[in-house]
Write a protein that holds these residues in place. Structure first.
Motif, mmCIF file in Angstrom:
data_model
loop_
_atom_site.group_PDB
_atom_site.id
_atom_site.type_symbol
_atom_site.label_atom_id
_atom_site.label_comp_id
_atom_site.label_asym_id
_atom_site.label_seq_id
_atom_site.Cartn_x
_atom_site.Cartn_y
_atom_site.Cartn_z
ATOM 1 N N ILE A 227 35.426 35.574 41.656
ATOM 2 C CA ILE A 227 35.188 36.724 40.791
ATOM 3 C C ILE A 227 33.849 36.622 40.063
ATOM 4 C CG2 ILE A 227 36.027 37.984 38.768
ATOM 5 C CD1 ILE A 227 37.647 38.495 41.274
ATOM 6 N N MET A 228 33.434 35.411 39.688
ATOM 7 C CA MET A 228 32.157 35.253 38.992
ATOM 8 C C MET A 228 30.989 35.645 39.898
ATOM 9 S SD MET A 228 33.076 34.297 35.977
ATOM 10 C CE MET A 228 34.546 35.276 36.274
ATOM 11 N N LYS A 229 31.078 35.287 41.150
ATOM 12 C CA LYS A 229 30.042 35.676 42.114
ATOM 13 C C LYS A 229 30.038 37.187 42.312
ATOM 14 C CE LYS A 229 28.502 34.905 46.869
ATOM 15 N NZ LYS A 229 28.776 34.174 48.146
ATOM 16 N N LYS A 230 31.227 37.765 42.443
ATOM 17 C CA LYS A 230 31.352 39.215 42.616
ATOM 18 C C LYS A 230 30.777 39.953 41.417
ATOM 19 C CE LYS A 230 34.814 42.881 43.151
ATOM 20 N NZ LYS A 230 36.256 43.207 43.191
ATOM 21 N N PRO B 286 33.616 45.994 33.365
ATOM 22 C CA PRO B 286 33.790 47.076 34.343
ATOM 23 C C PRO B 286 33.328 46.678 35.737
ATOM 24 C CG PRO B 286 32.782 47.896 32.318
ATOM 25 C CD PRO B 286 32.803 46.412 32.215
ATOM 26 N N ASN B 287 34.051 47.129 36.746
ATOM 27 C CA ASN B 287 33.700 46.934 38.162
ATOM 28 C C ASN B 287 33.745 45.476 38.621
ATOM 29 O OD1 ASN B 287 33.120 49.749 38.416
ATOM 30 N ND2 ASN B 287 31.108 49.361 37.494
ATOM 31 N N VAL B 288 34.508 44.655 37.906
ATOM 32 C CA VAL B 288 34.627 43.250 38.326
ATOM 33 C C VAL B 288 35.906 43.038 39.120
ATOM 34 C CG1 VAL B 288 34.907 40.873 37.529
ATOM 35 C CG2 VAL B 288 33.196 42.358 36.468
ATOM 36 N N LEU B 289 37.056 43.422 38.573
ATOM 37 C CA LEU B 289 38.316 43.325 39.298
ATOM 38 C C LEU B 289 38.512 44.562 40.162
ATOM 39 C CD1 LEU B 289 40.723 41.862 36.598
ATOM 40 C CD2 LEU B 289 39.429 40.655 38.346
ATOM 41 N N PHE C 64 24.012 35.162 34.734
ATOM 42 C CA PHE C 64 24.230 33.835 34.157
ATOM 43 C C PHE C 64 22.934 33.026 34.178
ATOM 44 C CE2 PHE C 64 28.485 34.661 36.177
ATOM 45 C CZ PHE C 64 29.212 34.749 35.008
ATOM 46 N N GLU C 65 22.765 32.217 33.152
ATOM 47 C CA GLU C 65 21.681 31.243 33.135
ATOM 48 C C GLU C 65 22.190 29.995 32.429
ATOM 49 O OE1 GLU C 65 18.211 29.853 34.420
ATOM 50 O OE2 GLU C 65 18.647 31.998 34.611
ATOM 51 N N VAL C 66 22.108 28.852 33.109
ATOM 52 C CA VAL C 66 22.556 27.589 32.514
ATOM 53 C C VAL C 66 21.338 26.708 32.298
ATOM 54 C CG1 VAL C 66 24.128 25.638 32.695
ATOM 55 C CG2 VAL C 66 24.738 27.815 33.773
ATOM 56 N N THR C 67 21.144 26.251 31.081
ATOM 57 C CA THR C 67 19.938 25.512 30.707
ATOM 58 C C THR C 67 20.295 24.150 30.146
ATOM 59 O OG1 THR C 67 18.826 27.597 30.156
ATOM 60 C CG2 THR C 67 17.867 25.573 29.269
ATOM 61 N N ASP C 68 19.576 23.140 30.592
ATOM 62 C CA ASP C 68 19.692 21.800 30.015
ATOM 63 C C ASP C 68 18.885 21.793 28.724
ATOM 64 O OD1 ASP C 68 19.597 19.128 29.314
ATOM 65 O OD2 ASP C 68 19.229 18.411 31.354
ATOM 66 N N PHE C 69 19.553 21.703 27.595
ATOM 67 C CA PHE C 69 18.812 21.826 26.335
ATOM 68 C C PHE C 69 17.982 20.596 25.993
ATOM 69 C CE2 PHE C 69 23.214 20.803 25.024
ATOM 70 C CZ PHE C 69 23.048 19.730 24.163
ATOM 71 N N GLU D 294 27.764 25.054 38.748
ATOM 72 C CA GLU D 294 27.353 25.631 40.023
ATOM 73 C C GLU D 294 28.506 26.291 40.777
ATOM 74 O OE1 GLU D 294 24.385 26.125 41.589
ATOM 75 O OE2 GLU D 294 23.576 25.606 39.622
ATOM 76 N N GLY D 295 29.568 25.557 41.011
ATOM 77 C CA GLY D 295 30.682 26.103 41.781
ATOM 78 C C GLY D 295 31.397 27.234 41.076
#
Length: 246
Positions: A22-25, A158-161, A34-39, A15-16
């Motif tokens: 940068i990940m949020k940006k 691209p366009n992240v930093l 992003f998608e995080v799944t409990d398998f 979550e954090g």
């Protein structure tokens, strides 16, 4: 847009990391999703078990193949091109900046984060495309390693930093460690910034940075110099360094 899926038994750990800095940006700019799944959700066991005792005996529990195969199949459904499936494992190939650059060119990455003693070998042999390790040590699970790799890949998109040159000049991207950096003030408690950086002469600054990058790599990571694509000037400077350090 790059798509990154993570399969983990502890999705709350991400979550954090994935929703800050940068990940949020990167998500806001449309560079990645992003998608995080409990398998566990894909386990056909009535108790949603994902692990079992190893055949032949031994310590610990082993992740079963069924939930992970089912999860990856669901994530791949309807896609023309299958995703790259990355298994986080201390036995895997050591992750490098070169690998990060390779991944950054892909459209869809799936990270498998294990826990317990290990994986059923059929997961390695028939499901994943890459096995990766971030170093010669063991963690309690693959989540922290996956976070580190995701961060290193996404920042290259691209366009992240803010500065397009930033990832190009990073340590390891050129095969060498990055040169020293300085900012204001020019004199801090008697500690001065190298005069060349204040000269405004960009040719001299570039030469200084190139040589400092070589010097730092020579002093700290000589192993990198074996495969670095050095120019003729860099090779001559390296010979000079070796003579001076004898």
């Amino acid at each position: 847009m790059m798509r990154i899926d993570v399969l983990s038994l502890f999705p709350e750990m991400f979550e954090g990391v994935l929703h800050s800095s940068i990940m949020k940006k990167a998500q806001t700019n449309g560079a990645v999703s992003f998608e995080v799944t409990d398998f566990r959700e894909y386990s056909t066991d009535k108790h949603h078990k994902v692990d079992d005792y190893p055949y032949g005996g031994g310590a610990g529990m082993v992740l079963k193949p069924q939930p992970l195969f089912a999860a990856v199949e669901a994530l791949s459904e309807g896609l023309e091109k299958l995703p790259r499936v990355i298994l986080m494992c201390p036995q895997g190939e050591k992750f490098t900046q070169k690998k990060a650059e390779e991944f950054a060119a892909d459209e869809h990455l799936v990270f498998i984060c294990g826990h317990y003693e290990g994986y059923d070998e059929r997961i390695r042999q028939h499901l994943v495309t890459d096995e990766l390790s971030i170093g010669d040590f063991v963690l309690t699970g693959g989540e922290i390693a996956a976070m580190a790799i995701i961060d290193s890949v996404v920042r290259l998109l691209p366009n992240v930093l803010g500065n397009v040159d930033s990832p190009v000049l990073d340590s390891f991207s050129t095969g060498l460690l990055e040169h020293p950096q300085y900012t204001r003030p020019a004199n801090f408690n008697g500690l001065e910034v190298p005069e060349v950086l204040l000269s405004g002469n960009h040719a001299k600054i570039d030469k200084w940075r190139e040589e400092q990058s070589l010097l730092r790599t020579f002093e700290r990571r000589k192993d990198l110099l074996q495969d670095a694509p050095l120019t003729e000037h860099q090779q001559k400077f390296l010979v000079q360094l070796k003579r001076e350090k004898k």
